[in-house]
Design an enzyme around this catalytic site. Structure first.
Site, PDB file in Angstrom:
ATOM      1  CD1 TRP A 137      -1.497   2.531   1.315  1.00  0.00           C
ATOM      2  CD2 TRP A 137      -3.274   1.172   1.250  1.00  0.00           C
ATOM      3  NE1 TRP A 137      -2.626   3.321   1.318  1.00  0.00           N
ATOM      4  CE2 TRP A 137      -3.725   2.517   1.277  1.00  0.00           C
ATOM      5  CE3 TRP A 137      -4.208   0.142   1.206  1.00  0.00           C
ATOM      6  CZ2 TRP A 137      -5.074   2.851   1.277  1.00  0.00           C
ATOM      7  CZ3 TRP A 137      -5.551   0.478   1.208  1.00  0.00           C
ATOM      8  CH2 TRP A 137      -5.986   1.819   1.240  1.00  0.00           C
ATOM      9  CD  GLU A 210       3.615  -1.212   2.658  1.00  0.00           C
ATOM     10  OE1 GLU A 210       3.163  -1.088   3.809  1.00  0.00           O
ATOM     11  OE2 GLU A 210       3.025  -1.862   1.794  1.00  0.00           O
ATOM     12  CG  ASP A 243       5.984   3.828   1.378  1.00  0.00           C
ATOM     13  OD1 ASP A 243       6.147   4.618   2.333  1.00  0.00           O
ATOM     14  OD2 ASP A 243       4.870   3.605   0.870  1.00  0.00           O
ATOM     15  CD  GLN A 246       1.988   1.630   8.283  1.00  0.00           C
ATOM     16  OE1 GLN A 246       2.111   0.734   9.115  1.00  0.00           O
ATOM     17  NE2 GLN A 246       0.925   1.728   7.501  1.00  0.00           N
ATOM     18  CE  LYS A 272       0.337   5.557   6.846  1.00  0.00           C
ATOM     19  NZ  LYS A 272      -1.060   5.919   7.061  1.00  0.00           N
ATOM     20  NE  ARG A 406      -1.782  -0.661  10.707  1.00  0.00           N
ATOM     21  CZ  ARG A 406      -2.073  -0.125   9.519  1.00  0.00           C
ATOM     22  NH1 ARG A 406      -1.383  -0.469   8.465  1.00  0.00           N
ATOM     23  NH2 ARG A 406      -3.061   0.730   9.395  1.00  0.00           N
TER      24      ARG A 406
HETATM   25  C1  LIG Z   1       3.365   2.289   3.678  1.00  0.00           C
HETATM   26  C2  LIG Z   1       2.449   3.401   3.263  1.00  0.00           C
HETATM   27  N1  LIG Z   1       2.806   4.212   2.273  1.00  0.00           N
HETATM   28  C3  LIG Z   1       2.039   5.231   1.868  1.00  0.00           C
HETATM   29  C4  LIG Z   1       0.820   5.469   2.432  1.00  0.00           C
HETATM   30  C5  LIG Z   1      -0.032   6.599   1.956  1.00  0.00           C
HETATM   31  O1  LIG Z   1       0.072   7.645   2.811  1.00  0.00           O
HETATM   32  P1  LIG Z   1      -1.029   8.822   2.755  1.00  0.00           P
HETATM   33  O2  LIG Z   1      -2.310   8.193   3.150  1.00  0.00           O
HETATM   34  O3  LIG Z   1      -0.495   9.824   3.739  1.00  0.00           O
HETATM   35  O4  LIG Z   1      -1.047   9.337   1.376  1.00  0.00           O
HETATM   36  C6  LIG Z   1       0.391   4.660   3.487  1.00  0.00           C
HETATM   37  C7  LIG Z   1      -0.918   4.929   4.114  1.00  0.00           C
HETATM   38  O5  LIG Z   1      -1.524   4.174   4.760  1.00  0.00           O
HETATM   39  C8  LIG Z   1       1.218   3.607   3.909  1.00  0.00           C
HETATM   40  O6  LIG Z   1       0.852   2.794   4.897  1.00  0.00           O
END
Ligand SMILES: Cc1ncc(COP(=O)(O)O)c(C=O)c1O
Length: 437
Positions: A137, A210, A243, A246, A272, A406
């Site tokens: 995601w 991620e 990415d 988190q 975040k 989670r």
């Molecule tokens: C790993 C990851 N990247 C990117 C995003 C997207 O971030 P945003 O919702 O601030 O655009 C999220 C959101 O949940 C995320 O968990």
């Protein structure tokens, strides 16, 4: 009709429903680990809002950052670099990022930081093909959504072309029967790469990952997987993007996942966990890559790029993580929470797996530990019961991703709050298992 009921009705009448969890009540305040609803009831927030409030909700440092922005500047012409933005870039490079990542683009959301990362990778390589992991995601905007597979993709027309999904590592359900989790992860990657090499139009650009596949079920790949990704990117002339929306800034008990796994990407996106609840994100790369894309006319000019208010919030968060030793706390409290969850697993057959890093933990619910069939019904009932008892947790809703909670409270969470959450979880699991139909 009371004011409370009238506002709930207004929310139903006037707001677009945007997916995910929706509650029948509205919410009023947030402080530390506690949010209160419109009846004044206190709820332990074990999702840190939307994974952003790592230093606790409404931390005094954030309030002061907002006040400072009020005294100085909240917003400016996008071509003017405010002083706090220069300070944030410097702090990220000098104290938080692995070398050679030293150049930051300061934006607002996670999706935006990934859009920028993908644009940089395309401009540097001249390619457009991107490899992304199943279950990932990266956000809901065009480019980020194209590389996301745990989000809803149906009904929005063709995504950005050139994206190839590769199998995600899953230590609880290794895709290659009989293999160890690490061997299965590496075999999945080799298989995915072979498929991509066959399908490639000769325009490789990036691999985006991620470091903990969070929305996809809190899956933690082995270190060897990241080393193999680094090698795969280098062999193909692709840029490696982490990415770390988190995972950066303490949540997993390290400054970044790149540091934790000992593998450095070409671009890191952070979001975040940088803003303490305010929208600030950054795309960070090396000066060599920055020079290259600048020479090619790189543009990412938005209304709120390099705004002072979010930058001040970012500085406040980074300073608070240092002064309150929150990286160490994430490791200590994470180990404690994990031990409590493992103790629950001893008593509740439905808990098939406990996994994660630091204070980013996943608990998977199964109907049967041998078949590992996900128990979505129990997950939904237990999550609802936890909320009634005063604990908010997030459960994966997509059937193919398993029934996984989670669990990620603010890094400031206390032992007493963890104990209370575990007691609620224990009670909810006991009651819901007993009423199983
Ligand atoms: C790993 C990851 N990247 C990117 C995003 C997207 O971030 P945003 O919702 O601030 O655009 C999220 C959101 O949940 C995320 O968990």
């Amino acid at each position: 009709m009371s004011d409370t009921e009238a506002l709930r009705a207004a929310a139903d009448e006037f707001l677009v429903r945007y997916g995910g969890d929706r509650f029948d009540r509205l919410f009023a305040t947030a402080s530390g680990t506690i949010v209160t609803d419109d009846t004044g009831r206190e709820i332990l927030d074990f999702t840190s809002g939307q994974m952003c409030a790592t230093i606790g909700h409404n931390h005094p440092a954030i309030i002061e950052a907002m006040a400072e922005a009020g005294r100085t500047a909240i917003h400016m012409f996008s071509g003017m670099i405010p002083q706090p933005v220069a300070r944030l870039g410097q702090k990220l490079a000098r104290e938080w990022m692995p070398a050679p990542l030293s150049k930051s683009l300061i934006v607002n959301t996670g999706a935006e930081s990934n859009e920028a990362a993908l644009r940089i990778a395309k401009l540097v390589t001249g390619g457009y093909e991107v490899l992304a992991l199943g279950g990932s995601w990266h956000g809901v905007t065009g480019g980020a959504a194209a590389v996301s597979f745990a989000s809803d993709r149906r009904g929005y027309g063709p995504p950005v072309p050139g994206v190839h999904a590769i199998p995600e590592p899953n230590a609880y359900r290794p895709a290659f029967a009989g293999a160890t989790p690490e061997a299965s992860a590496l075999a999945g990657l080799a298989y995915g790469l072979a498929q991509y090499d066959m399908a490639s139009r000769g325009a490789p650009a990036a691999i985006i990952v991620e470091p903990v596949i969070s929305a996809g079920g809190v899956l933690v790949p082995p270190k060897a997987y990241f080393e193999a990704l680094r090698q795969a990117a280098d062999e193909r002339g692709m840029l490696l993007i982490f990415d770390e929306a988190q995972t950066a800034f303490g949540r997993i008990g390290a400054r970044t996942a790149a540091e934790h796994f000992g593998v450095t990407p070409d671009i890191m996106s952070v979001s975040k966990t940088l803003g303490g609840g305010l929208p600030v994100a950054a795309t960070v790369t090396s000066s060599a890559i920055e020079a290259k894309v600048h020479a090619r006319g790189f543009t990412f000019y938005t209304s709120h790029v390099a705004d002072p208010l979010p930058a001040l919030a970012g500085l406040a968060v980074l300073e608070t993580i240092r002064s309150e030793r929150l990286i160490e706390r994430a490791s200590e409290q994470g180990a404690y929470l994990r031990a409590q969850l493992e103790a629950l697993q001893q008593r509740h057959e439905a808990i098939g797996d406990v996994r994660g890093l630091g204070l980013l933990l996943g608990v998977e619910l199964v109907q049967d530990r041998h078949t590992k069939a996900p128990d979505h019904a129990l997950g939904a009932r237990t999550t609802a019961r936890c909320l009634e008892l005063g604990l908010s947790m997030n459960i994966r809703r997509r059937p193919e991703r398993g029934a996984v909670w989670r669990i990620a409270p603010p890094l400031t969470v206390s032992r007493a709050e963890i104990d209370r959450a575990i007691a609620i979880l224990d009670q909810a699991l006991t009651e819901c298992a007993a009423t199983k139909d």
